[in-house]
Design a protein around this motif. Structure first.
Motif, short mmCIF file in Angstrom:
data_model
loop_
_atom_site.label_atom_id
_atom_site.label_comp_id
_atom_site.label_asym_id
_atom_site.label_seq_id
_atom_site.Cartn_x
_atom_site.Cartn_y
_atom_site.Cartn_z
N ASN A 136 0.71 -1.22 -0.06
CA ASN A 136 0.08 0.04 -0.02
C ASN A 136 0.93 1.28 -0.09
N ASP A 137 1.92 1.02 0.70
CA ASP A 137 2.86 2.39 0.88
C ASP A 137 3.49 2.54 -0.63
N LEU A 138 3.94 1.58 -1.17
CA LEU A 138 4.47 1.65 -2.68
C LEU A 138 3.61 2.21 -3.58
N ARG A 139 2.17 1.86 -3.57
CA ARG A 139 1.35 2.31 -4.31
C ARG A 139 1.28 3.89 -4.08
N ILE A 140 0.98 4.30 -2.67
CA ILE A 140 0.74 5.69 -2.57
C ILE A 140 1.94 6.52 -3.15
N GLU A 169 -9.68 2.77 -4.15
CA GLU A 169 -10.15 2.17 -2.99
C GLU A 169 -9.52 2.74 -1.59
N ALA A 170 -8.59 3.56 -1.82
CA ALA A 170 -7.86 4.34 -0.71
C ALA A 170 -7.88 5.81 -0.74
N PHE A 171 -8.18 6.65 0.03
CA PHE A 171 -8.24 8.17 -0.16
C PHE A 171 -6.77 8.76 -0.74
N GLU A 172 -5.77 7.83 0.18
CA GLU A 172 -4.46 8.43 -0.35
C GLU A 172 -4.13 8.58 -1.93
N THR A 173 -4.52 7.34 -2.36
CA THR A 173 -4.07 6.97 -3.90
C THR A 173 -5.08 7.69 -4.72
N ALA A 174 -6.60 7.87 -4.20
CA ALA A 174 -7.35 8.76 -5.10
C ALA A 174 -7.02 10.37 -4.89
#
Length: 651
Positions: A136-140, A169-174
């Protein structure tokens, strides 16, 4: 306490609170200040307590041995203390591990070396995450790097332009996807993504209300900017009223929110009040400084407010100093300040008055691209396109005569090339624009020095060269599209250009895989009704007045005309409705076909005017010779007549 006793103590105790760990390490250091393990434990405890400056002091006191042993913690402390160059050096020399790679990637990101950071994150992602949270951290973080690449103008390095299902699906990536859309100018898409990010954040159950408020603040500030850029002043004012800008803890975010709020106001505020509010904002600490492109925009806004407050001399001096200090920087970063400097010298005047002030200034700064563009813009405002083209062409010649590679990079910068090509197009000089694009593309392909040339410029040059029938131009277009395709083989536009360039000149240079990337013809024409097009006929464009078309136009159908109603005042007095009107009524009476003269003289005159008939030719009679009297003289027969009486015998 010895090293072994400290290790034994820490192994037997379970200290979850960093404060407790820090106290234990301090007790050990009271007995031995150089205890390396105690120093290591203290430094890590300080890092967990976000006391980065103190942690860095501990690493400095521990010497090289501690710094090498705890390279991960040391590089992280340097990164958090914003000593980015040293942090990069330590992380690069340390034994590589996933932790060191993460710190190095973050350091490169904060140092605005986004291309290197993106490569490192791509390598970490390809190796596979060791833990679920790491994925998840890598994607963000990868999404944040892509957004910054877009802002930096290196969007060609971003491989993923559209968010996928996982990003939503996550507010950080959006939020990161929304920032990338903002950088590309896709404001409508950004608005949707920001709303999605806000809803996702508010729906989380593991966050308190205060934590949700803190996480949504950056999202709301970005929404405020998007509303302002879209001209949605009502939504911007409503959001600004809901935000408590003065309570935003992050100072850089607070300043951005304040400027967005001021710029989105419906009514123009007092410029002096806006100037005071902007300068009253607290300065940001070193650890919270915005990126360079953000700092540049904030500085530009400050100068604009100074101009509105009529501080012309101050703005002229400060911008001149900034341009001189950043003489080695790219014109992209200094040109906006050159334009502001020009506005300060012209005291916000436009038109010929401003040109009169700025042309002498250009003689002092002949290589200032921003000043040249400002004068070009003023020429265009006065409809003097010829002067604008002449000024830009002269500027290009000066740069070409320079031996500096930097000046040549400025000469062929995409912005200047786009300007001159647009000016040529306005003057219907398309061939000149094609030559400029070809020269710029050749420069960047041969002088890129390993970096990726500007893809937008190369694509524009290739498309322009495809319009030419010259074989050399087509080969040049093929070489350009080959370079683009080598960087991104999946770029269908580059493949299409490559095929268009070599299809007629050298088809052997094309591969089946490249041709397969093009959409099939059936898909392109599936919505075209050939029968309807055939029934509609072929549209013939109108021909210019100076040329004669050999094609015969289709006869136009005669439209029934409505009878023209004549007013009663224009009708003759003897007009009878239904009676046939004499078609020769406009001719003189003697020229009408039914005219017959009356009387002997009229008939004789009419016979003499007959056209095409036999005309009787009367023989002229010989002149009668009068007999002269005995006296000679020039009087002739007049001498035989009696002289009339009159005064003095005068005629």
């Amino acid at each position: 306490m010895s090293l072994s006793s400290l290790a034994a103590l820490l192994s037997k105790t379970k200290l979850d609170d960093p404060e407790d760990v820090l106290r234990a390490a301090n007790e050990a250091l009271k007995k031995n200040r150089t205890n390396p393990e105690a120093l290591h434990v203290k430094a890590i405890a300080l890092l967990k307590l976000d006391r980065f400056e103190d942690a860095l002091n501990v690493f400095e006191d521990g010497g090289n041995k501690l710094q090498e042993t705890a390279a991960l913690g040391y590089s992280y402390a340097l990164y958090k203390a914003m000593e980015l160059e040293k942090a990069e050096e330590v992380a690069s020399k340390a034994e590589q591990s996933r932790g060191i790679s993460h710190v190095l990637a973050q350091t490169l990101y904060r140092a605005e070396k986004f291309d290197q950071s993106a490569k490192l994150y791509s390598q970490l992602s390809s190796q596979g995450p060791e833990q679920e949270e790491e994925e998840n951290d890598l994607r963000i973080n990868s999404g944040a790097v892509d957004a910054q690449l877009e802002w930096q103008g290196n969007g060609s390095l971003v491989k993923k332009k559209k968010p996928d299902r996982v990003d939503m699906e996550a507010f950080e990536t959006a939020f990161n996807a929304a920032c990338g859309s903002v950088a590309r100018g896709e404001l409508a898409q950004a608005e949707i993504l920001l709303k999605r990010a806000e809803d996702l954040c508010n729906s989380l159950d593991d966050l308190t209300d205060e934590e949700k408020k803190a996480e949504t603040l950056p999202i709301n500030v970005q929404q405020l900017y998007v509303f302002s850029m879209q001209g949605k002043t009502d939504a911007a004012e409503k959001l600004s009223a809901r935000l408590d800008i003065n309570q935003i803890p992050d100072l850089s975010t607070r300043r951005i929110a304040q400027l967005s709020s001021l710029s989105s106001a419906k009514e123009t505020s007092n410029p002096y009040l806006m100037h005071r509010l902007t300068h009253a904002a607290p300065s940001t600490p070193k650890s919270d400084e915005p990126f360079r492109f953000q700092s540049s925009i904030l500085r530009q806004n400050t100068h604009v407010l100074d101009l509105l407050a009529l501080k012309y001399s101050g703005v002229a001096n400060s911008t001149s100093s900034y341009i001189a200090k950043n003489a080695d920087a790219s014109p992209t970063s200094t040109s906006p300040f050159s334009v502001i400097n020009a506005a300060a010298h012209a005291q916000n005047q436009t038109g010929k008055a401003a040109i009169k002030v700025l042309v002498p200034l250009l003689e002092k700064r002949p290589n200032d691209a921003g000043l040249v563009l400002a004068i070009v813009h003023l020429y265009l405002l006065t409809n003097n396109h010829a002067a604008a083209v002449h000024l830009l062409e002269g500027f290009f010649k000066k740069l070409e005569q320079s031996e500096s590679s930097k000046d040549l990079d400025v000469r062929y910068s995409p912005g200047l090339i786009a300007t001159i090509v647009s000016l040529y197009a306005a003057q219907s000089r398309k061939s000149h624009g094609r030559i400029e694009l070809a020269k710029a593309a050749n420069h960047w392909r041969t002088n890129s020095k390993g970096s990726q040339p500007p893809a937008s410029l190369l694509r524009a040059a290739g498309i322009s060269l495809l319009d030419s029938n010259d074989e050399d131009d087509l080969n040049e277009a093929g070489a350009i599209f080959t370079a683009i395709n080598a960087h991104d083989p999946s770029d269908q536009a580059a493949v299409a250009g490559l095929i268009a360039a070599y299809a007629t000149s050298d088809p052997s240079k094309l591969t089946d895989s490249q041709i397969a990337l093009l959409p099939p013809t059936a898909r392109l024409i599936q919505n075209i009704d050939a029968a309807a097009l055939e029934d509609a006929g072929v549209a013939v464009p109108p021909q210019p007045a100076t040329t004669t078309s050999k094609k015969r136009a289709a006869p136009e159908k005669e439209k029934p005309t409505k009878p023209h109603k004549i007013r009663k005042t224009r009708m003759p007095k003897d007009y009878v409705e239904g009676k046939k009107v004499d078609p020769e009524r406009w001719l003189p009476l003697k020229d009408r076909s039914y005219y017959r003269p009356k009387g002997r003289k009229g008939k004789k005159k009419d016979a003499g005017l007959t056209q095409g008939g036999v005309v009787a030719e009367d023989k002229p009679s010989a002149p009668e010779v009068q007999k002269s009297g005995g006296g000679g003289g020039g009087g002739g027969g007049a001498q035989n007549k009696k002289k009339k009486k009159g005064k003095g015998g005068k005629w």
